[in-house]
Design a protein around this motif. Structure first.
Motif, mmCIF file in Angstrom:
data_model
loop_
_atom_site.group_PDB
_atom_site.id
_atom_site.type_symbol
_atom_site.label_atom_id
_atom_site.label_comp_id
_atom_site.label_asym_id
_atom_site.label_seq_id
_atom_site.Cartn_x
_atom_site.Cartn_y
_atom_site.Cartn_z
ATOM 1 N N VAL A 135 0.937 -1.303 -0.468
ATOM 2 C CA VAL A 135 0.008 -0.031 -0.161
ATOM 3 C C VAL A 135 1.032 0.723 -0.044
ATOM 4 C CG1 VAL A 135 -2.613 -0.787 0.645
ATOM 5 C CG2 VAL A 135 0.003 0.043 2.111
ATOM 6 N N SER A 136 1.938 0.864 0.512
ATOM 7 C CA SER A 136 3.306 2.350 0.141
ATOM 8 C C SER A 136 4.724 1.468 0.673
ATOM 9 C CB SER A 136 2.798 2.968 1.225
ATOM 10 O OG SER A 136 4.021 2.915 2.527
ATOM 11 N N THR A 137 5.662 2.833 -0.497
ATOM 12 C CA THR A 137 6.304 1.969 -0.566
ATOM 13 C C THR A 137 7.599 3.510 0.344
ATOM 14 O OG1 THR A 137 6.523 0.983 -2.085
ATOM 15 C CG2 THR A 137 8.624 1.793 -1.782
ATOM 16 N N LEU A 138 8.682 2.864 1.351
ATOM 17 C CA LEU A 138 9.320 4.151 1.797
ATOM 18 C C LEU A 138 10.233 3.263 1.160
ATOM 19 C CD1 LEU A 138 10.339 6.348 3.971
ATOM 20 C CD2 LEU A 138 11.038 3.760 5.194
ATOM 21 N N MET A 139 11.010 4.776 0.094
ATOM 22 C CA MET A 139 12.337 4.865 -0.678
ATOM 23 C C MET A 139 13.337 5.601 0.342
ATOM 24 S SD MET A 139 10.773 5.175 -4.453
ATOM 25 C CE MET A 139 12.033 4.658 -4.873
ATOM 26 N N GLU A 140 14.370 5.231 -0.156
ATOM 27 C CA GLU A 140 15.766 6.515 0.441
ATOM 28 C C GLU A 140 16.787 6.178 -0.432
ATOM 29 O OE1 GLU A 140 16.766 5.313 5.222
ATOM 30 O OE2 GLU A 140 18.806 4.317 3.557
ATOM 31 N N LYS A 141 17.868 7.386 0.085
ATOM 32 C CA LYS A 141 18.681 7.550 -1.183
ATOM 33 C C LYS A 141 19.996 8.355 -0.006
ATOM 34 C CE LYS A 141 20.552 10.467 -4.306
ATOM 35 N NZ LYS A 141 22.224 10.052 -4.259
ATOM 36 N N PRO A 142 21.361 7.781 -0.343
ATOM 37 C CA PRO A 142 22.121 8.238 0.721
ATOM 38 C C PRO A 142 22.783 8.902 0.156
ATOM 39 C CG PRO A 142 22.630 5.818 0.446
ATOM 40 C CD PRO A 142 21.576 5.840 -0.210
ATOM 41 N N LEU A 143 22.592 10.599 1.303
ATOM 42 C CA LEU A 143 23.452 11.246 0.579
ATOM 43 C C LEU A 143 25.225 11.585 1.166
ATOM 44 C CD1 LEU A 143 20.494 14.305 1.525
ATOM 45 C CD2 LEU A 143 21.375 13.105 -0.335
ATOM 46 N N LEU A 144 25.421 11.859 0.340
ATOM 47 C CA LEU A 144 27.625 11.591 0.767
ATOM 48 C C LEU A 144 28.357 12.965 0.270
ATOM 49 C CD1 LEU A 144 28.035 8.485 -1.778
ATOM 50 C CD2 LEU A 144 27.646 8.494 0.323
#
Length: 144
Positions: A135-144
């Motif tokens: 029902v939802s997706t949590l997405m993540e992107k590391p910030l370097l």
């Protein structure tokens, strides 16, 4: 095999597995963080452990709670943790615990159950077989 609310002694046993459960459930994503299911979270979700027993030996457990969800703010069932000890895996006990949860929530008059699962967790296949859908997706992107 039978399932019932965990006794205080069984709770101590279950809590001793908290780091292992966290490692396996999050695939190491939460390593080095404070354990997820602390007393405050138990209180918030009105959570309680139910143990899967074999000859009075704990072989798995499920942590059940409740939450209010928008937009209707209806009370729903929450599966906060599901764990089967390694020697008891691949025998249908995870499904048995989930079906126990469904019955538990139905008896309380709840109409929905939700859970969170990390990408790559093998239990997601079980949840999908039992009728859960994304029902939802949590997405993540590391910030370097």
């Amino acid at each position: 095999m039978f399932i019932r609310r965990a006794t205080p002694q069984e709770m101590n046993f279950i809590q001793s597995y908290a780091p292992i459960v966290q490692q396996e459930a999050t695939l190491g994503y939460m390593n080095g963080t404070k354990l997820i299911m602390n007393e405050e979270m138990h209180y918030y979700y009105k959570a309680e452990y139910h143990a899967l027993m074999d000859n009075y030996r704990v072989c798995g457990w499920i942590l059940l709670g409740e939450a209010k969800t928008p937009p209707e703010y209806e009370t729903i069932g929450m599966v906060l943790e599901l764990y089967v000890l390694p020697p008891y895996r691949k025998k249908g006990y995870g499904q048995m615990l989930m079906e126990y949860a469904f019955d538990h929530f139905k008896k309380k008059g709840l109409k929905k159950v939700q859970l969170n699962v990390f990408a790559g967790n093998h239990a997601k296949h079980l949840y999908e077989q039992l009728g859960f859908r994304d029902v939802s997706t949590l997405m993540e992107k590391p910030l370097l």
